[in-house]
Scaffold this motif. Structure first.
Motif, PDB file in Angstrom:
ATOM      1  N   ALA A 176       1.079  -2.904  12.286  1.00 24.23           N
ATOM      2  CA  ALA A 176       0.839  -2.413  10.929  1.00 24.23           C
ATOM      3  C   ALA A 176       1.627  -3.239   9.918  1.00 24.23           C
ATOM      4  CB  ALA A 176       1.216  -0.940  10.821  1.00 24.23           C
ATOM      5  N   ARG A 177       2.850  -3.626  10.272  1.00 24.03           N
ATOM      6  CA  ARG A 177       3.654  -4.472   9.369  1.00 24.03           C
ATOM      7  C   ARG A 177       2.934  -5.776   9.088  1.00 24.03           C
ATOM      8  NH1 ARG A 177       5.203  -6.764   5.891  1.00 24.03           N
ATOM      9  NH2 ARG A 177       7.261  -7.576   5.367  1.00 24.03           N
ATOM     10  N   TYR A 178       2.289  -6.295  10.104  1.00 26.29           N
ATOM     11  CA  TYR A 178       1.598  -7.579   9.987  1.00 26.29           C
ATOM     12  C   TYR A 178       0.317  -7.475   9.164  1.00 26.29           C
ATOM     13  CZ  TYR A 178      -0.568 -11.961  11.565  1.00 26.29           C
ATOM     14  OH  TYR A 178      -1.170 -13.191  11.614  1.00 26.29           O
ATOM     15  N   THR A 179      -0.449  -6.394   9.340  1.00 29.88           N
ATOM     16  CA  THR A 179      -1.777  -6.344   8.733  1.00 29.88           C
ATOM     17  C   THR A 179      -1.963  -5.310   7.627  1.00 29.88           C
ATOM     18  OG1 THR A 179      -2.566  -4.781  10.423  1.00 29.88           O
ATOM     19  CG2 THR A 179      -2.879  -7.131  10.869  1.00 29.88           C
ATOM     20  N   ASP A 180      -1.128  -4.273   7.578  1.00 28.85           N
ATOM     21  CA  ASP A 180      -1.447  -3.120   6.727  1.00 28.85           C
ATOM     22  C   ASP A 180      -0.552  -2.912   5.511  1.00 28.85           C
ATOM     23  OD1 ASP A 180      -3.355  -2.666   8.640  1.00 28.85           O
ATOM     24  OD2 ASP A 180      -2.323  -0.979   9.573  1.00 28.85           O
ATOM     25  N   TRP A 181       0.544  -3.619   5.407  1.00 27.82           N
ATOM     26  CA  TRP A 181       1.475  -3.309   4.324  1.00 27.82           C
ATOM     27  C   TRP A 181       1.021  -3.864   2.974  1.00 27.82           C
ATOM     28  CZ3 TRP A 181       7.371  -2.826   5.325  1.00 27.82           C
ATOM     29  CH2 TRP A 181       7.581  -1.914   6.364  1.00 27.82           C
ATOM     30  N   LEU A 182       0.665  -5.124   2.914  1.00 28.05           N
ATOM     31  CA  LEU A 182       0.309  -5.763   1.648  1.00 28.05           C
ATOM     32  C   LEU A 182      -1.139  -5.465   1.275  1.00 28.05           C
ATOM     33  CD1 LEU A 182       1.081  -7.742  -0.675  1.00 28.05           C
ATOM     34  CD2 LEU A 182       0.186  -9.577   0.778  1.00 28.05           C
ATOM     35  N   ASP A 183      -1.351  -5.062   0.038  1.00 25.08           N
ATOM     36  CA  ASP A 183      -2.706  -4.903  -0.483  1.00 25.08           C
ATOM     37  C   ASP A 183      -3.101  -6.241  -1.117  1.00 25.08           C
ATOM     38  OD1 ASP A 183      -5.072  -4.269  -1.763  1.00 25.08           O
ATOM     39  OD2 ASP A 183      -4.360  -2.327  -2.488  1.00 25.08           O
ATOM     40  N   ALA A 184      -3.618  -7.132  -0.269  1.00 25.70           N
ATOM     41  CA  ALA A 184      -3.950  -8.486  -0.723  1.00 25.70           C
ATOM     42  C   ALA A 184      -5.015  -8.464  -1.805  1.00 25.70           C
ATOM     43  CB  ALA A 184      -4.392  -9.338   0.458  1.00 25.70           C
ATOM     44  N   GLY A 185      -5.956  -7.541  -1.709  1.00 26.32           N
ATOM     45  CA  GLY A 185      -7.004  -7.433  -2.726  1.00 26.32           C
ATOM     46  C   GLY A 185      -6.439  -7.083  -4.084  1.00 26.32           C
ATOM     47  N   ALA A 186      -5.496  -6.140  -4.120  1.00 22.03           N
ATOM     48  CA  ALA A 186      -4.885  -5.748  -5.390  1.00 22.03           C
ATOM     49  C   ALA A 186      -4.038  -6.879  -5.964  1.00 22.03           C
ATOM     50  CB  ALA A 186      -4.031  -4.493  -5.197  1.00 22.03           C
ATOM     51  N   LEU A 187      -3.290  -7.579  -5.115  1.00 29.93           N
ATOM     52  CA  LEU A 187      -2.476  -8.698  -5.594  1.00 29.93           C
ATOM     53  C   LEU A 187      -3.361  -9.782  -6.197  1.00 29.93           C
ATOM     54  CD1 LEU A 187       0.302 -10.058  -5.886  1.00 29.93           C
ATOM     55  CD2 LEU A 187       0.028 -10.909  -3.546  1.00 29.93           C
ATOM     56  N   THR A 188      -4.485 -10.051  -5.557  1.00 33.27           N
ATOM     57  CA  THR A 188      -5.424 -11.046  -6.086  1.00 33.27           C
ATOM     58  C   THR A 188      -6.030 -10.561  -7.399  1.00 33.27           C
ATOM     59  OG1 THR A 188      -5.934 -11.893  -3.883  1.00 33.27           O
ATOM     60  CG2 THR A 188      -7.556 -12.302  -5.619  1.00 33.27           C
ATOM     61  N   ARG A 240       0.837  -1.199   0.000  1.00 34.65           N
ATOM     62  CA  ARG A 240       0.000   0.000   0.000  1.00 34.65           C
ATOM     63  C   ARG A 240       0.878   1.258   0.000  1.00 34.65           C
ATOM     64  NH1 ARG A 240      -3.263  -3.454   3.567  1.00 34.65           N
ATOM     65  NH2 ARG A 240      -5.279  -3.718   2.552  1.00 34.65           N
ATOM     66  N   PRO A 241       0.306   2.391  -0.364  1.00 34.78           N
ATOM     67  CA  PRO A 241       1.040   3.655  -0.278  1.00 34.78           C
ATOM     68  C   PRO A 241       1.499   3.930   1.157  1.00 34.78           C
ATOM     69  CG  PRO A 241      -0.993   3.942  -1.521  1.00 34.78           C
ATOM     70  CD  PRO A 241      -1.044   2.564  -0.929  1.00 34.78           C
ATOM     71  N   ALA A 242       2.566   4.700   1.293  1.00 39.16           N
ATOM     72  CA  ALA A 242       3.108   5.008   2.620  1.00 39.16           C
ATOM     73  C   ALA A 242       2.072   5.648   3.533  1.00 39.16           C
ATOM     74  CB  ALA A 242       4.331   5.916   2.487  1.00 39.16           C
ATOM     75  N   SER A 243       1.179   6.462   2.989  1.00 35.14           N
ATOM     76  CA  SER A 243       0.172   7.127   3.819  1.00 35.14           C
ATOM     77  C   SER A 243      -0.730   6.118   4.526  1.00 35.14           C
ATOM     78  CB  SER A 243      -0.676   8.074   2.965  1.00 35.14           C
ATOM     79  OG  SER A 243      -1.364   7.347   1.955  1.00 35.14           O
ATOM     80  N   LEU A 244      -0.922   4.947   3.951  1.00 32.41           N
ATOM     81  CA  LEU A 244      -1.715   3.886   4.566  1.00 32.41           C
ATOM     82  C   LEU A 244      -0.828   2.890   5.310  1.00 32.41           C
ATOM     83  CD1 LEU A 244      -4.158   3.166   1.610  1.00 32.41           C
ATOM     84  CD2 LEU A 244      -4.606   4.539   3.651  1.00 32.41           C
ATOM     85  N   ARG A 245       0.261   2.513   4.676  1.00 29.42           N
ATOM     86  CA  ARG A 245       1.157   1.500   5.224  1.00 29.42           C
ATOM     87  C   ARG A 245       1.791   1.977   6.534  1.00 29.42           C
ATOM     88  NH1 ARG A 245       4.264   1.616   1.126  1.00 29.42           N
ATOM     89  NH2 ARG A 245       6.218   2.317   2.051  1.00 29.42           N
ATOM     90  N   LEU A 246       2.139   3.245   6.588  1.00 27.17           N
ATOM     91  CA  LEU A 246       2.863   3.793   7.734  1.00 27.17           C
ATOM     92  C   LEU A 246       1.999   4.745   8.567  1.00 27.17           C
ATOM     93  CD1 LEU A 246       6.204   4.511   5.827  1.00 27.17           C
ATOM     94  CD2 LEU A 246       5.514   2.414   7.028  1.00 27.17           C
ATOM     95  N   GLU A 247       0.702   4.586   8.468  1.00 23.10           N
ATOM     96  CA  GLU A 247      -0.218   5.488   9.164  1.00 23.10           C
ATOM     97  C   GLU A 247       0.038   5.532  10.664  1.00 23.10           C
ATOM     98  OE1 GLU A 247      -5.054   6.157   9.610  1.00 23.10           O
ATOM     99  OE2 GLU A 247      -4.294   4.393   8.554  1.00 23.10           O
ATOM    100  N   HIS A 248       0.461   4.417  11.243  1.00 23.72           N
ATOM    101  CA  HIS A 248       0.716   4.346  12.689  1.00 23.72           C
ATOM    102  C   HIS A 248       2.205   4.467  13.004  1.00 23.72           C
ATOM    103  CE1 HIS A 248      -3.464   3.299  13.223  1.00 23.72           C
ATOM    104  NE2 HIS A 248      -3.326   2.363  12.299  1.00 23.72           N
ATOM    105  N   GLY A 249       2.982   4.964  12.066  1.00 24.20           N
ATOM    106  CA  GLY A 249       4.416   5.134  12.269  1.00 24.20           C
ATOM    107  C   GLY A 249       5.224   4.135  11.454  1.00 24.20           C
ATOM    108  N   ARG A 250       6.502   4.422  11.325  1.00 23.00           N
ATOM    109  CA  ARG A 250       7.386   3.585  10.503  1.00 23.00           C
ATOM    110  C   ARG A 250       7.834   2.303  11.204  1.00 23.00           C
ATOM    111  NH1 ARG A 250       9.103   5.853   5.911  1.00 23.00           N
ATOM    112  NH2 ARG A 250       8.580   8.045   5.612  1.00 23.00           N
TER     113      ARG A 250
END
Length: 197
Positions: free
Chosen positions: A68-80, A53-63
């Motif tokens: 967030a690393r576990y749940t927010d980084w990969l856009d599973a819907g887009a990959l599918t 995902r874009p940094a604004s979503l991926r890193l919304e809770h900090g770097r």
């Protein structure tokens, strides 16, 4: 893997090469892709991080947020939508090789590519199991908690709880079709069936 046929109607056999970055899943995926043509199978590698995902979503809770690393980084819907479904049963056979440029933090203007008809799609990346991605085969590069702590650079240690959580909640070893024990990168060991003790 070269002898496994894709599902009836599928364009390609969709293979996850799942493992933490320190296990270099992209290196294994690339090596397999280079070997397959000599065995009569074409192959393509599509790294999962091209669908982060874009940094604004991926890193919304900090770097350095492990949740967030576990749940927010990969856009599973887009990959599918852009890769796994088009190369799966009834798919168009044309996939998008990358969606997001992490370095520039912007969309990639990539053209759709023809998939490896009757061949193999390899998707290397971390934390790929347990989120409903439609893979036909999963190879998990298993690095145990002690080895992860020993081999992870200090500046990346913040992500270790994400991989501990993945082990606890998903149990990737049990789900995988094959497991590569990768605690020692110079001495990997393959375990078929995802069962070992």
């Amino acid at each position: 893997m070269a002898d496994l046929p894709p599902e009836p109607g599928a364009t390609a056999l969709r293979v996850a090469v799942d493992g933490p970055e320190l296990a270099a899943p992209e290196v294994l995926a690339g090596a397999v892709a280079e070997l397959l043509p000599a065995r009569g199978r074409s192959a393509v590698v599509v790294p999962a991080d091209g669908f982060y995902r874009p940094a604004s979503l991926r890193l919304e809770h900090g770097r350095t947020d492990p949740d967030a690393r576990y749940t927010d980084w990969l856009d599973a819907g887009a990959l599918t939508r852009e890769v796994l479904a088009p190369l799966g049963p009834g798919g168009s056979g044309r996939y998008l090789p990358q969606l997001w440029d992490l370095a520039r933090d912007r969309a990639v203007r990539a053209d759709r590519q023809p998939g490896p008809a009757g061949g193999v799609l390899l998707v290397p990346g971390a934390l790929l199991q347990g989120i409903g991605l439609p893979f036909d085969v999963v190879v998990h590069l298993r690095v145990g908690p002690a080895a992860r702590r020993r081999r992870t650079p200090t500046d990346q240690a913040w992500a270790l709880p994400a991989f501990d959580r993945y082990d606890d909640e998903v149990d990737p070893v049990a789900l995988a079709d094959a497991v590569v024990l990768a605690d020692h990168p110079d001495r990997p060991a393959l375990v078929l069936g995802g069962r070992w003790s």
